[in-house]
Write a protein that holds these residues in place. Structure first.
Motif, short mmCIF file in Angstrom:
data_model
loop_
_atom_site.label_atom_id
_atom_site.label_comp_id
_atom_site.label_asym_id
_atom_site.label_seq_id
_atom_site.Cartn_x
_atom_site.Cartn_y
_atom_site.Cartn_z
N LEU A 81 31.70 56.46 3.78
CA LEU A 81 32.37 57.51 4.55
C LEU A 81 33.75 57.06 5.03
CD1 LEU A 81 29.39 59.01 6.55
CD2 LEU A 81 30.82 60.18 4.86
N LEU A 82 33.88 55.79 5.36
CA LEU A 82 35.20 55.28 5.75
C LEU A 82 36.16 55.35 4.57
CD1 LEU A 82 37.05 54.01 7.83
CD2 LEU A 82 36.14 51.76 7.20
N ASP A 83 35.68 54.98 3.39
CA ASP A 83 36.53 55.08 2.20
C ASP A 83 36.90 56.54 1.92
OD1 ASP A 83 36.62 52.33 1.54
OD2 ASP A 83 34.65 52.45 0.62
N CYS A 84 35.93 57.43 2.06
CA CYS A 84 36.22 58.84 1.82
C CYS A 84 37.23 59.37 2.82
CB CYS A 84 34.93 59.66 1.90
SG CYS A 84 33.81 59.41 0.50
N LEU A 102 26.54 60.92 8.36
CA LEU A 102 27.65 61.71 8.87
C LEU A 102 27.61 61.78 10.39
CD1 LEU A 102 27.89 64.63 6.29
CD2 LEU A 102 29.78 63.14 6.98
N ARG A 103 26.43 61.95 10.96
CA ARG A 103 26.31 61.98 12.43
C ARG A 103 26.77 60.65 13.03
NH1 ARG A 103 20.99 64.10 11.41
NH2 ARG A 103 20.93 66.38 11.63
N GLN A 104 26.35 59.55 12.43
CA GLN A 104 26.75 58.23 12.94
C GLN A 104 28.26 58.05 12.82
OE1 GLN A 104 24.27 54.89 11.44
NE2 GLN A 104 22.85 56.47 10.69
N PHE A 105 28.80 58.49 11.71
CA PHE A 105 30.24 58.31 11.47
C PHE A 105 31.05 59.13 12.47
CE2 PHE A 105 34.27 58.83 9.20
CZ PHE A 105 34.51 57.52 8.79
N GLN A 106 30.54 60.28 12.85
CA GLN A 106 31.27 61.15 13.77
C GLN A 106 31.48 60.48 15.12
OE1 GLN A 106 30.70 65.56 13.80
NE2 GLN A 106 29.76 65.16 15.79
N TYR A 107 30.55 59.63 15.56
CA TYR A 107 30.70 58.94 16.83
C TYR A 107 31.91 58.00 16.81
CZ TYR A 107 26.01 60.55 18.12
OH TYR A 107 24.91 61.31 18.43
#
Length: 383
Positions: free
Chosen positions: A92-95, A113-118
């Motif tokens: 997700l960081l790469d995206c 995605l939920r974790q990344f949103q934090y």
């Protein structure tokens, strides 16, 4: 002097096939976007080699972050869709950094995605939600699709959602009915609850079913590379596609077989009469199929001939009996375009070997030099 085998990539043919995809995909949806699928290193052609021909695509689709980085390095600023989605939270960081779109097909990806949103609440993603409507590979089953869609709508980092599915039988029939019918009806019933763009069409659906499908984004794959997705029902000539890769070599030796003599390992071919054969510099270490049988078509100096005996690691034998003018140095085309314009479709060669054109073009090995035929690429308006 280098070994004479080469794989030639034809940019004009790649660009032509893209225009065929656009014309076909827009029969029912006039503003449909057509993405060029360049997974597996552009089906063995090389992403860097095909890029110039595909710059008129509305987007690209592939599987690997590394290949997406290569496209960005070439200067592509448009959409890149990750067809299999994300494989880890790190993806997700790469995206986010590369501005990539991706599919979501499983609940654990929504959790990522939920974790990344934090950590990255400012991120914005265009997400393609994949339904399993009968292919039974990836995707949410219809009973779980609506819940997944609603959960994704709640995430502030999700900028847009697109409905997505993949046909298993768009190249033919299923139980006596259209190969798309059973999946498409299921899909349509579900997505009508959530108005949004839709992507359903692969190459077979683009060519065979575009008049009845509502596909805002079409994913053109094998058709771009000069292989018919529903061969042998239709050939590339039927679909007005052009071969994009030529595997060619030369005759490096000539032998005369007497009746009863064999050639190659296993002596699985015995001459029934006096024959003149040529030895060509190509074998299974170059990516040509070892299982290709006697009679598999080749072009010698642009004329039809056939394979003789078993394919070796570095060489194969071809019949020169009916070609008295062909000799050492003569051109041998294993598939693609001969110098005189004759065409040997990759699908014909694949059928003889019990496989499909996809496998042949992806199997050409690293020791084969690639060259790009960069003759004029036709303008989009000329198609």
């Amino acid at each position: 002097m280098s070994r004479p085998i080469q794989a030639v990539i034809h940019l004009d043919a790649l660009a032509h096939n893209l225009q065929v995809a656009k014309q076909s995909a827009r029969q029912n949806v006039s503003d449909a976007h057509v993405y060029a699928v360049v997974k597996a290193n552009a089906y063995g052609h090389g992403i860097e080699r095909v890029y110039e021909a595909f710059k008129q695509a509305d987007g690209f689709a592939l599987l690997d972050i590394a290949e997406a980085k290569r496209l960005r390095a070439l200067g592509w600023q448009g959409d890149i869709l990750m067809l299999e989605g994300i494989f880890s939270l790190q993806d997700l960081l790469d995206c986010h950094q590369l501005k990539l779109s991706f599919s979501i097909h499983s609940a654990h990806q929504i959790d990522w995605l939920r974790q990344f949103q934090y950590s990255y609440p400012q991120a914005q993603f265009d997400v393609f939600v994949k339904m399993n409507s009968g292919m039974n590979r990836l995707g949410f089953i219809p009973e779980a699709y609506a819940e997944a869609w609603v959960e994704l709508q709640k995430l502030s980092i999700v900028r847009s959602l697109t409905h997505m599915m993949h046909f298993s039988d768009a190249d033919g029939e299923r139980f006596g009915e259209s190969g798309i019918q059973y999946q498409y009806q299921c899909f349509q019933h579900m997505v009508q609850q959530f108005p949004a763009p839709v992507t359903v069409s692969n190459s077979a659906a683009i060519l065979r079913h575009s008049t009845v499908l509502q596909s805002n984004i079409a994913r053109s794959g094998i058709m771009l590379y000069g292989s018919s997705p529903d061969y042998p029902q239709h050939t590339i000539h039927d679909w007005q596609l052009q071969p994009t890769m030529t595997l060619r070599t030369e005759i490096i030796g000539v032998q005369t077989l007497q009746a009863g003599q064999s050639v190659g390992y296993g002596s699985n071919f015995l001459a029934e009469k006096t024959m003149r054969i040529g030895i060509a510099a190509c074998g299974y270490a170059d990516g040509y199929q070892r299982v290709s049988p006697t009679g598999t078509q080749v072009l010698i100096d642009g004329q039809t001939s056939g394979l003789i005996g078993r394919v070796s690691m570095d060489m194969l034998a071809v019949d020169l009996t009916h070609l008295p003018d062909s000799d050492i140095g003569s051109e041998v085309v294993l598939w693609g375009k001969a110098s005189n314009g004759a065409v040997l479709p990759i699908d014909d060669v694949a059928k003889a070997s019990g496989t499909v054109g996809y496998e042949l073009m992806c199997a050409v090995t690293q020791r084969v030099p690639f060259i790009v035929d960069a003759r004029r690429i036709p303008a989009e308006s000329a198609a």
